[in-house]
Motif scaffolding. Sequence first.
Motif, PDB file in Angstrom:
ATOM      1  N   LYS A 185      34.379  90.077  62.470  1.00  0.00           N
ATOM      2  CA  LYS A 185      35.283  89.668  61.255  1.00  0.00           C
ATOM      3  C   LYS A 185      35.614  90.552  60.150  1.00  0.00           C
ATOM      4  CE  LYS A 185      32.817  85.200  62.075  1.00  0.00           C
ATOM      5  NZ  LYS A 185      32.089  85.363  63.106  1.00  0.00           N
ATOM      6  N   MET A 186      34.737  91.472  59.749  1.00  0.00           N
ATOM      7  CA  MET A 186      35.161  92.508  59.090  1.00  0.00           C
ATOM      8  C   MET A 186      36.441  93.460  59.460  1.00  0.00           C
ATOM      9  SD  MET A 186      35.020  93.565  55.691  1.00  0.00           S
ATOM     10  CE  MET A 186      33.693  92.772  55.024  1.00  0.00           C
ATOM     11  N   LEU A 187      36.297  93.845  60.780  1.00  0.00           N
ATOM     12  CA  LEU A 187      37.150  94.488  61.268  1.00  0.00           C
ATOM     13  C   LEU A 187      38.501  93.653  61.269  1.00  0.00           C
ATOM     14  CD1 LEU A 187      37.712  97.321  62.486  1.00  0.00           C
ATOM     15  CD2 LEU A 187      36.972  96.406  64.508  1.00  0.00           C
ATOM     16  N   ILE A 238      39.751  84.723  63.313  1.00  0.00           N
ATOM     17  CA  ILE A 238      38.775  85.635  62.692  1.00  0.00           C
ATOM     18  C   ILE A 238      37.228  84.745  62.645  1.00  0.00           C
ATOM     19  CG2 ILE A 238      38.100  86.485  60.249  1.00  0.00           C
ATOM     20  CD1 ILE A 238      41.176  86.894  59.876  1.00  0.00           C
ATOM     21  N   LYS A 239      37.186  83.481  62.654  1.00  0.00           N
ATOM     22  CA  LYS A 239      36.012  82.897  62.496  1.00  0.00           C
ATOM     23  C   LYS A 239      35.342  82.806  63.826  1.00  0.00           C
ATOM     24  CE  LYS A 239      34.226  78.086  61.814  1.00  0.00           C
ATOM     25  NZ  LYS A 239      34.577  76.705  61.594  1.00  0.00           N
ATOM     26  N   ASN A 240      36.248  83.108  64.651  1.00  0.00           N
ATOM     27  CA  ASN A 240      35.566  82.994  66.339  1.00  0.00           C
ATOM     28  C   ASN A 240      35.351  84.356  66.763  1.00  0.00           C
ATOM     29  OD1 ASN A 240      35.703  80.159  66.513  1.00  0.00           O
ATOM     30  ND2 ASN A 240      37.966  80.045  66.918  1.00  0.00           N
ATOM     31  N   LEU A 244      40.213  94.216  58.049  1.00  0.00           N
ATOM     32  CA  LEU A 244      40.861  95.422  58.072  1.00  0.00           C
ATOM     33  C   LEU A 244      41.908  95.617  58.730  1.00  0.00           C
ATOM     34  CD1 LEU A 244      37.533  97.459  57.861  1.00  0.00           C
ATOM     35  CD2 LEU A 244      38.960  97.081  55.978  1.00  0.00           C
ATOM     36  N   ALA A 245      42.128  94.890  60.026  1.00  0.00           N
ATOM     37  CA  ALA A 245      43.136  95.155  61.029  1.00  0.00           C
ATOM     38  C   ALA A 245      44.456  94.127  60.727  1.00  0.00           C
ATOM     39  CB  ALA A 245      42.541  95.059  62.367  1.00  0.00           C
ATOM     40  N   PHE A 246      44.129  93.318  59.779  1.00  0.00           N
ATOM     41  CA  PHE A 246      45.205  92.351  59.270  1.00  0.00           C
ATOM     42  C   PHE A 246      46.590  92.910  59.351  1.00  0.00           C
ATOM     43  CE2 PHE A 246      46.979  88.297  57.840  1.00  0.00           C
ATOM     44  CZ  PHE A 246      46.370  87.566  58.178  1.00  0.00           C
ATOM     45  N   SER A 278      38.572 103.832  66.549  1.00  0.00           N
ATOM     46  CA  SER A 278      40.027 103.883  66.307  1.00  0.00           C
ATOM     47  C   SER A 278      40.447 102.790  67.429  1.00  0.00           C
ATOM     48  CB  SER A 278      40.409 105.046  66.637  1.00  0.00           C
ATOM     49  OG  SER A 278      42.066 105.152  66.818  1.00  0.00           O
ATOM     50  N   GLU A 279      39.776 102.854  68.725  1.00  0.00           N
ATOM     51  CA  GLU A 279      40.426 102.057  69.908  1.00  0.00           C
ATOM     52  C   GLU A 279      39.922 100.535  69.637  1.00  0.00           C
ATOM     53  OE1 GLU A 279      39.031 102.007  74.513  1.00  0.00           O
ATOM     54  OE2 GLU A 279      39.998 103.639  73.645  1.00  0.00           O
ATOM     55  N   ARG A 280      38.731 100.390  68.919  1.00  0.00           N
ATOM     56  CA  ARG A 280      38.438  99.049  68.563  1.00  0.00           C
ATOM     57  C   ARG A 280      39.302  98.414  67.538  1.00  0.00           C
ATOM     58  NH1 ARG A 280      32.660  98.990  68.965  1.00  0.00           N
ATOM     59  NH2 ARG A 280      33.184  98.229  70.972  1.00  0.00           N
ATOM     60  N   TYR A 281      39.530  99.232  66.494  1.00  0.00           N
ATOM     61  CA  TYR A 281      40.743  98.689  65.639  1.00  0.00           C
ATOM     62  C   TYR A 281      41.943  98.341  65.983  1.00  0.00           C
ATOM     63  CZ  TYR A 281      43.877  98.938  61.693  1.00  0.00           C
ATOM     64  OH  TYR A 281      44.653  98.829  60.671  1.00  0.00           O
ATOM     65  N   ARG A 282      42.602  99.123  67.149  1.00  0.00           N
ATOM     66  CA  ARG A 282      43.644  98.535  67.609  1.00  0.00           C
ATOM     67  C   ARG A 282      43.735  97.374  68.389  1.00  0.00           C
ATOM     68  NH1 ARG A 282      44.051 103.979  68.789  1.00  0.00           N
ATOM     69  NH2 ARG A 282      43.540 103.962  70.960  1.00  0.00           N
ATOM     70  N   ALA A 283      42.205  97.282  69.159  1.00  0.00           N
ATOM     71  CA  ALA A 283      42.142  96.152  69.914  1.00  0.00           C
ATOM     72  C   ALA A 283      41.932  94.939  69.173  1.00  0.00           C
ATOM     73  CB  ALA A 283      40.832  96.400  70.685  1.00  0.00           C
ATOM     74  N   VAL A 284      41.144  94.947  67.878  1.00  0.00           N
ATOM     75  CA  VAL A 284      41.434  93.907  67.254  1.00  0.00           C
ATOM     76  C   VAL A 284      42.654  93.217  66.689  1.00  0.00           C
ATOM     77  CG1 VAL A 284      40.210  93.134  65.020  1.00  0.00           C
ATOM     78  CG2 VAL A 284      38.730  94.333  66.615  1.00  0.00           C
ATOM     79  N   ALA A 285      43.293  94.542  66.408  1.00  0.00           N
ATOM     80  CA  ALA A 285      44.765  93.989  65.867  1.00  0.00           C
ATOM     81  C   ALA A 285      45.652  93.459  66.837  1.00  0.00           C
ATOM     82  CB  ALA A 285      45.488  95.200  65.267  1.00  0.00           C
ATOM     83  N   ASN A 286      45.360  93.808  68.165  1.00  0.00           N
ATOM     84  CA  ASN A 286      46.161  92.939  69.137  1.00  0.00           C
ATOM     85  C   ASN A 286      45.501  91.898  69.513  1.00  0.00           C
ATOM     86  OD1 ASN A 286      48.449  94.863  70.461  1.00  0.00           O
ATOM     87  ND2 ASN A 286      46.385  96.571  70.703  1.00  0.00           N
TER      88      ASN A 286
END
Length: 303
Positions: free
Chosen positions: A272-274, A266-268, A277-279, A244-252
Amino acid sequence: MDKINLTIFTPTYNRGYILKNCYESLCRQINKNFIWLIVDDGSTDNTEELVNTWIKENRIKIVYIKQKNAGKHVAHNTGVLNCNTEMFVCVDSDDYLTDDAVKVIYDNWGYIKLNNSLAGMIALRGHNHQEALGTRMPKGINKCKISDLYQKYGFKGDTMMVFKTDILKRNLFPVFEGEKFVTEAVIYDKIDQNYEMMLLDKILYICEYLEDGYSRNIQEVHRKNPIGYIYFLTQRIEFAKNRSERYRAVANYLAGCWSVKYKHPIKNSNYKMLCILAFPKAIYIYIKRSIKIFFMKLKFWFD
């Protein structure tokens, strides 16, 4: 005089017009057992002349270092590497301390020094001596990680942090060529991995945000220093404790990349998959921040 165990570090750049407030507050300290370490980040005003005058006054012990303009984070590294005391606290050039701040730090340091799980102490900042710059410390909690203070216990506002110098020397700011800013959270997040901080529900630090400060211009600062900003956002992903925390961090991370026009986020990314999902969450964060910044600017224009 007892052994000096505290360095009060002040990074400064062209703040000669207001630095005296900090100086006078240090001269008023009940306990003057400290070193005021000033790192001048290439000022072109009268800062050097002022500081040399204060050194001659000999009211407090001052060490002055001038470096080529490189940014606050580099000045912080310079300060830490030139610190010879066991305690280190940063007081910005436009801020100052309460008269009992040094005494209170020493009064509490014995407990911190003997506790290997503690990296230092967090106290309150205030608009003045009575009004905290945010909430008070959580009741019944005397120590926690820096991140938990905000995320778990709901603290809001800025704080003053006193660190064990040896821990800071093992956690210096990264430096990126051509950039002059890296957020302090990069260091706090690293320290969080291994240490907690003692909490002190007392105002020791009086704060005023000026028009030429980083805090009022943070979006523009990030745009001018994108590599350091992306480093911080990426580190947040790596340090995430759960999905959950990683999902929020990826969104940020995605929202932050868009705000500084960083290409191919995303490429960098290693996630990438997360990122995909977090887009949607990232779009929401980006729009919400943009609206908030717009109204902040609107308020500034009309104030």
